[in-house]
Design a protein around this motif. Structure first.
Motif, short mmCIF file in Angstrom:
data_model
loop_
_atom_site.label_atom_id
_atom_site.label_comp_id
_atom_site.label_asym_id
_atom_site.label_seq_id
_atom_site.Cartn_x
_atom_site.Cartn_y
_atom_site.Cartn_z
N HIS A 38 0.81 -1.21 0.00
CA HIS A 38 0.00 0.00 0.00
C HIS A 38 0.84 1.27 0.00
O HIS A 38 0.33 2.35 -0.27
CB HIS A 38 -0.94 0.01 1.21
N GLY A 43 -2.62 -1.67 5.50
CA GLY A 43 -3.66 -1.99 4.52
C GLY A 43 -4.96 -2.03 5.30
O GLY A 43 -5.01 -2.58 6.40
N THR A 97 -10.29 -3.64 -0.15
CA THR A 97 -9.66 -2.43 0.39
C THR A 97 -10.68 -1.31 0.56
O THR A 97 -11.42 -0.96 -0.37
CB THR A 97 -8.52 -1.96 -0.52
#
Length: 125
Positions: A38, A43, A97
């Protein structure tokens, strides 16, 4: 009527949806692999049922990096946006995500994972 979490990658080539009622938990993962992937402190994911998740557009643009024996990190091969994390040991769940969701995720983030590698440079308050 089923409500969905929806999201897309940075270039807009990939769009996904996940059944909102299938969210098990949301978490910040501070493992060093998430940090590297990331480019950030963590994350941040919502863990949802695989059966309620699908790519609505651009599934052919999604590729996976096998980051460990069981971890698979899905991303758009055009723009590089991180989209998913899944474990081959838990095929009934997939993590999506939070930063790719539209509209913004409105549920709580209940968990912090791998806090032993949480960066010292993060603010404490």
């Amino acid at each position: 009527m089923t409500e969905y979490l929806r999201g897309s990658c940075l270039c807009g080539g990939v769009e996904y949806k996940a059944e909102k009622n299938s969210v098990h938990s949301a978490s910040h993962c501070y493992c060093t692999m998430c940090q590297k992937q990331h480019g950030a402190a963590s994350g941040t994911y919502a863990n949802v049922a695989s059966s309620g998740f699908s790519f609505e557009k651009g599934a052919e643009l999604v590729t996976e990096f096998h980051s460990s024996d069981h971890g698979r990190r899905g991303f758009c091969k055009v723009c590089g946006s991180t989209l998913t994390w899944r474990s081959t040991q838990s095929p009934d769940r997939i993590a999506i995500t939070l930063g790719t969701m539209e509209p913004e995720y409105d549920g709580p983030v209940q968990r912090e994972l791998h806090t032993d590698t949480k960066p010292r440079w993060l603010p404490t308050a």
